[in-house]
Design a protein around this motif. Structure first.
Motif, PDB file in Angstrom:
ATOM      1  N   UNK A   7       5.084  62.603 110.908  1.00 30.92           N
ATOM      2  CA  UNK A   7       6.283  62.190 111.638  1.00 30.92           C
ATOM      3  C   UNK A   7       7.411  61.844 110.682  1.00 30.92           C
ATOM      4  N   UNK A   8       7.090  61.125 109.605  1.00 29.38           N
ATOM      5  CA  UNK A   8       8.109  60.759 108.622  1.00 29.38           C
ATOM      6  C   UNK A   8       8.669  61.997 107.942  1.00 29.38           C
ATOM      7  N   UNK A   9       7.802  62.971 107.671  1.00 24.68           N
ATOM      8  CA  UNK A   9       8.265  64.219 107.080  1.00 24.68           C
ATOM      9  C   UNK A   9       9.215  64.938 108.030  1.00 24.68           C
TER      10      UNK A   9
ATOM     11  N   UNK B  46     -10.498  64.335 114.307  1.00 23.85           N
ATOM     12  CA  UNK B  46      -9.449  63.537 114.934  1.00 23.85           C
ATOM     13  C   UNK B  46      -8.492  63.043 113.860  1.00 23.85           C
ATOM     14  N   UNK B  47      -7.208  63.240 114.075  1.00 24.70           N
ATOM     15  CA  UNK B  47      -6.212  62.788 113.102  1.00 24.70           C
ATOM     16  C   UNK B  47      -6.097  61.270 113.139  1.00 24.70           C
ATOM     17  N   UNK B  48      -5.836  60.682 111.989  1.00 20.49           N
ATOM     18  CA  UNK B  48      -5.731  59.234 111.887  1.00 20.49           C
ATOM     19  C   UNK B  48      -4.301  58.775 112.096  1.00 20.49           C
ATOM     20  N   UNK B  49      -4.151  57.473 112.220  1.00 15.80           N
ATOM     21  CA  UNK B  49      -2.826  56.869 112.341  1.00 15.80           C
ATOM     22  C   UNK B  49      -1.969  57.205 111.123  1.00 15.80           C
ATOM     23  N   UNK B  50      -2.592  57.180 109.943  1.00 16.19           N
ATOM     24  CA  UNK B  50      -1.861  57.484 108.715  1.00 16.19           C
ATOM     25  C   UNK B  50      -1.410  58.938 108.678  1.00 16.19           C
ATOM     26  N   UNK B  51      -2.266  59.853 109.178  1.00 20.09           N
ATOM     27  CA  UNK B  51      -1.886  61.268 109.262  1.00 20.09           C
ATOM     28  C   UNK B  51      -0.643  61.430 110.127  1.00 20.09           C
TER      29      UNK B  51
ATOM     30  N   UNK C 291       1.810  47.529 124.668  1.00 23.35           N
ATOM     31  CA  UNK C 291       2.049  48.635 125.600  1.00 23.35           C
ATOM     32  C   UNK C 291       3.424  48.464 126.244  1.00 23.35           C
ATOM     33  N   UNK C 292       4.348  49.440 126.158  1.00 24.99           N
ATOM     34  CA  UNK C 292       4.200  50.650 125.340  1.00 24.99           C
ATOM     35  C   UNK C 292       4.282  50.316 123.861  1.00 24.99           C
ATOM     36  N   UNK C 293       3.616  51.120 123.050  1.00 24.92           N
ATOM     37  CA  UNK C 293       3.585  50.883 121.620  1.00 24.92           C
ATOM     38  C   UNK C 293       4.881  51.292 120.943  1.00 24.92           C
ATOM     39  N   UNK C 294       4.934  51.003 119.682  1.00 25.80           N
ATOM     40  CA  UNK C 294       6.099  51.348 118.879  1.00 25.80           C
ATOM     41  C   UNK C 294       6.171  52.863 118.672  1.00 25.80           C
ATOM     42  N   UNK C 295       7.330  53.434 118.959  1.00 24.94           N
ATOM     43  CA  UNK C 295       7.518  54.873 118.744  1.00 24.94           C
ATOM     44  C   UNK C 295       7.920  55.069 117.286  1.00 24.94           C
ATOM     45  N   UNK C 296       6.954  55.447 116.474  1.00 25.42           N
ATOM     46  CA  UNK C 296       7.158  55.530 115.028  1.00 25.42           C
ATOM     47  C   UNK C 296       8.283  56.505 114.692  1.00 25.42           C
TER      48      UNK C 296
ATOM     49  N   UNK D  75      -1.057  55.893 120.786  1.00 29.11           N
ATOM     50  CA  UNK D  75      -2.195  56.078 119.881  1.00 29.11           C
ATOM     51  C   UNK D  75      -2.815  57.474 119.953  1.00 29.11           C
ATOM     52  N   UNK D  76      -2.044  58.452 120.426  1.00 29.72           N
ATOM     53  CA  UNK D  76      -2.533  59.840 120.488  1.00 29.72           C
ATOM     54  C   UNK D  76      -2.166  60.536 119.173  1.00 29.72           C
ATOM     55  N   UNK D  77      -2.895  60.206 118.115  1.00 30.92           N
ATOM     56  CA  UNK D  77      -2.506  60.647 116.787  1.00 30.92           C
ATOM     57  C   UNK D  77      -2.753  62.134 116.544  1.00 30.92           C
ATOM     58  N   UNK D  78      -3.840  62.670 117.092  1.00 33.53           N
ATOM     59  CA  UNK D  78      -4.062  64.111 116.960  1.00 33.53           C
ATOM     60  C   UNK D  78      -2.981  64.882 117.704  1.00 33.53           C
TER      61      UNK D  78
END
Length: 204
Positions: free
Chosen positions: A184-186, A174-179, A79-84, A109-112
């Motif tokens: 985000x990468x796109x 709920x969207x996953x971490x991979x989603x 905390x704070x986490x990595x900003x992907x 971790x708010x993936x959705x």
């Protein structure tokens, strides 16, 4: 309530400001990958500094040696986490604000929320690049694809973005971490191709 919270409230643990066993992590503030030994390890009162469980496992607050901000690390929690993703240059402010907000959502971790913000981001980008306002999401994605703002080899990406956008908005899922990572990468790729790289050429 997790084990850490219980131990702190029960008085079993305390903060101790000192040097720590070095730990590498990606700073959630500046995005730099650093190795730090400065901070406050989480200790068991009365335990030896070099022998207690928490110090051996690099648990506590680490100070980033790039931006000097604190990061709390406990087992697999940061905390704070990595900003992907990465910051992108040359992006209009309104568009960039949505992108950075999506990265911040990922860090907590708010993936959705990340997926929904990226959906909004793609709509902003399409309008900024010439699409009409008040279209459906799929029409904005088709606009980006048909006008070649997306790589010609990105058809699979486009199909996934349509899928995730519709699921996050219209289904109880709920969207996953991979989603979140994928969309985000796109978005990062899209912003770099249409804003950052052209701005580099224009500035030369």
């Amino acid at each position: 309530m997790n084990d850490l919270t219980v131990d702190i409230f029960a008085g079993n643990l305390k903060w101790n400001e000192t040097n720590m066993i070095s730990r590498s992590f990606t700073c959630g503030y500046c995005g730099a990958y650093v190795s730090s030994e400065k901070g406050m390890p989480l200790l068991e009162p009365g335990s030896g500094y070099n022998t207690n469980y928490y110090q051996k496992n690099n648990i506590g607050v680490y100070i980033c040696n790039n931006c000097c901000m604190p990061t709390f690390i406990y087992k697999d929690i940061q905390v704070p986490g990595n900003r992907y993703g990465s910051p992108v240059k040359g992006v209009p402010e309104e568009v960039n604000n949505v992108y950075e907000e999506a990265r911040s959502c990922y860090a907590v971790n708010a993936y959705t929320g990340t997926v929904l913000l990226c959906r909004k981001l793609l709509m902003h980008v399409a309008v900024d690049l010439g699409a009409d306002e008040n279209l459906r999401f799929i029409e904005y994605i088709n606009f980006l694809n048909e006008h070649h703002y997306v790589s010609v080899k990105s058809n699979e990406w486009i199909d996934q973005i349509r899928k995730y956008g519709n699921e996050a908005t219209h289904e109880i899922e709920v969207s996953s971490k991979q989603d979140a990572q994928l969309i985000l990468k796109f978005c990062e790729m899209l912003l770099k191709m249409n804003y950052e790289y052209p701005s580099i050429v224009n500035n030369d």
